[in-house]
Design a protein around this motif. Structure first.
Motif, PDB file in Angstrom:
ATOM      1  N   PRO A   1       0.813  -1.217   0.000  1.00  0.00           N
ATOM      2  CA  PRO A   1       0.000   0.000   0.000  1.00  0.00           C
ATOM      3  C   PRO A   1       0.846   1.266   0.000  1.00  0.00           C
ATOM      4  O   PRO A   1       1.944   1.291   0.564  1.00  0.00           O
ATOM      5  N   PHE A   2       0.328   2.322  -0.631  1.00  0.00           N
ATOM      6  CA  PHE A   2       1.081   3.574  -0.723  1.00  0.00           C
ATOM      7  C   PHE A   2       0.147   4.777  -0.655  1.00  0.00           C
ATOM      8  O   PHE A   2      -1.023   4.713  -1.053  1.00  0.00           O
ATOM      9  N   THR A   3       0.683   5.864  -0.124  1.00  0.00           N
ATOM     10  CA  THR A   3      -0.021   7.146  -0.059  1.00  0.00           C
ATOM     11  C   THR A   3       0.319   7.955  -1.308  1.00  0.00           C
ATOM     12  O   THR A   3       1.431   7.861  -1.826  1.00  0.00           O
ATOM     13  N   VAL A   4      -0.646   8.743  -1.782  1.00  0.00           N
ATOM     14  CA  VAL A   4      -0.448   9.592  -2.963  1.00  0.00           C
ATOM     15  C   VAL A   4      -0.552  11.052  -2.544  1.00  0.00           C
ATOM     16  O   VAL A   4      -1.456  11.438  -1.799  1.00  0.00           O
ATOM     17  N   ILE A   5       0.393  11.859  -3.017  1.00  0.00           N
ATOM     18  CA  ILE A   5       0.386  13.289  -2.723  1.00  0.00           C
ATOM     19  C   ILE A   5       0.737  14.049  -3.995  1.00  0.00           C
ATOM     20  O   ILE A   5       1.424  13.517  -4.869  1.00  0.00           O
ATOM     21  N   GLY A   6       0.267  15.282  -4.108  1.00  0.00           N
ATOM     22  CA  GLY A   6       0.672  16.046  -5.279  1.00  0.00           C
ATOM     23  C   GLY A   6      -0.070  17.362  -5.443  1.00  0.00           C
ATOM     24  O   GLY A   6      -1.159  17.561  -4.911  1.00  0.00           O
ATOM     25  N   ASN A   7       0.584  18.255  -6.151  1.00  0.00           N
ATOM     26  CA  ASN A   7      -0.063  19.435  -6.713  1.00  0.00           C
ATOM     27  C   ASN A   7      -0.456  18.985  -8.119  1.00  0.00           C
ATOM     28  O   ASN A   7       0.303  19.108  -9.057  1.00  0.00           O
ATOM     29  N   PHE A   8      -1.637  18.405  -8.219  1.00  0.00           N
ATOM     30  CA  PHE A   8      -2.005  17.649  -9.412  1.00  0.00           C
ATOM     31  C   PHE A   8      -2.219  18.547 -10.628  1.00  0.00           C
ATOM     32  O   PHE A   8      -2.804  19.623 -10.508  1.00  0.00           O
ATOM     33  N   PRO A   9      -1.755  18.087 -11.802  1.00  0.00           N
ATOM     34  CA  PRO A   9      -2.008  18.856 -13.034  1.00  0.00           C
ATOM     35  C   PRO A   9      -3.513  19.044 -13.236  1.00  0.00           C
ATOM     36  O   PRO A   9      -4.263  18.064 -13.250  1.00  0.00           O
ATOM     37  N   TYR A  10      -3.939  20.291 -13.368  1.00  0.00           N
ATOM     38  CA  TYR A  10      -5.374  20.573 -13.394  1.00  0.00           C
ATOM     39  C   TYR A  10      -6.066  20.027 -14.637  1.00  0.00           C
ATOM     40  O   TYR A  10      -7.262  19.756 -14.618  1.00  0.00           O
ATOM     41  N   ASN A  11      -5.304  19.864 -15.715  1.00  0.00           N
ATOM     42  CA  ASN A  11      -5.949  19.419 -16.956  1.00  0.00           C
ATOM     43  C   ASN A  11      -6.336  17.939 -16.925  1.00  0.00           C
ATOM     44  O   ASN A  11      -7.082  17.480 -17.785  1.00  0.00           O
ATOM     45  N   ILE A  12      -5.846  17.186 -15.937  1.00  0.00           N
ATOM     46  CA  ILE A  12      -6.223  15.767 -15.826  1.00  0.00           C
ATOM     47  C   ILE A  12      -6.660  15.410 -14.408  1.00  0.00           C
ATOM     48  O   ILE A  12      -6.658  14.238 -14.031  1.00  0.00           O
TER      49      ILE A  12
END
Length: 250
Positions: A95-106
């Protein structure tokens, strides 16, 4: 240095106060494996790579940013997946955690990709266009409650953490942003099947201005459709309502 690519929706976070708040939220949750989506110029990455006892990876589509990050942070060697997040295979066995300043276009597609891995992703902390963040977190009765809300919340508790001004980015996007946290539900929503739930939710919201009776009549017998709940519109139903209805589907 590096260039900013509009085609990839690149707006890099520069406000250290916002960065500190995101990292603080991450630290509240236990994890061993961490995936950062869209590290860009490394605003979050420079903090994440210093977290103790963490197996860290990042996924970045832009080759220029991959080269830049590996040069600036040598510890990232062999830790960057040079692909679109939407195309990658599961990055960890555990298992893994996801983090990000996600690209807004996707960004909406990113949430649906995470749902494919829901059994392996107990926590997500991310920055989204404010509209998407609000949709993911909204409850029934809200004007922005819809397919995204009902599908994500079937598997995760979603908390809207805070707004982020467009002035916190370089270059400033034309839209406001919001940070949300997804924590996987400890008790799964009781449904007939995941597929039944998805079909019902998507069908109901596909004609959200109609009563449920007219929107989903193809999915139920005429007898079941006499129930009063079908007088409502989709936006009035909670995820528990949708889940209960799956057991009555034809």
């Amino acid at each position: 240095m590096y260039t900013l690519k509009k085609s990839l929706g690149q707006h890099f976070l520069k406000d250290e106060t916002v960065i500190d708040k995101i990292i603080a939220e991450l630290k509240k949750e236990p994890f061993e494996n961490l995936l950062e989506v869209g590290p860009g110029a490394g605003a979050l990455t420079k903090h994440l790579i210093n977290l103790p006892n963490i197996n860290f990876k990042a996924v970045e589509l832009d080759e220029e940013k991959v080269v830049y990050l590996q040069q600036k942070y040598p510890s990232l060697k062999d830790k960057i997946i040079h692909q679109s997040f939407l195309d990658i295979d599961k990055p960890f066995e555990a298992p893994f955690t996801v983090i990000g300043n996600f690209p807004y276009n996707i960004s909406t597609q990113i949430l649906f990709k995470i749902l494919e891995w829901k059994d392996e992703v107990p926590c997500v902390i991310g920055m989204f266009q404010k509209e998407v963040a609000e949709r993911a977190a909204s409850k029934e009765g809200s004007k922005v409650y819809g397919v995204l809300s009902a599908l994500v919340q079937a598997y995760y508790k979603v908390e809207y953490l805070f707004d982020v001004s467009n002035e916190c980015f370089n270059p400033p996007p034309k839209v406001q942003s919001g940070v949300i946290k997804l924590i996987r539900r400890t008790e799964p929503l009781p449904v007939k099947s995941d597929r039944a739930y998805w079909v019902l939710v998507k069908t109901a919201f596909n004609q959200r201005r109609k009563t449920l009776r007219n929107a989903v009549k193809s999915l139920f017998t005429a007898e079941i459709l006499q129930d009063d709940i079908f007088n409502k519109r989709a936006e009035a139903l909670s995820i528990e309502d949708f889940a209960a209805l799956t057991f009555k589907m034809s």
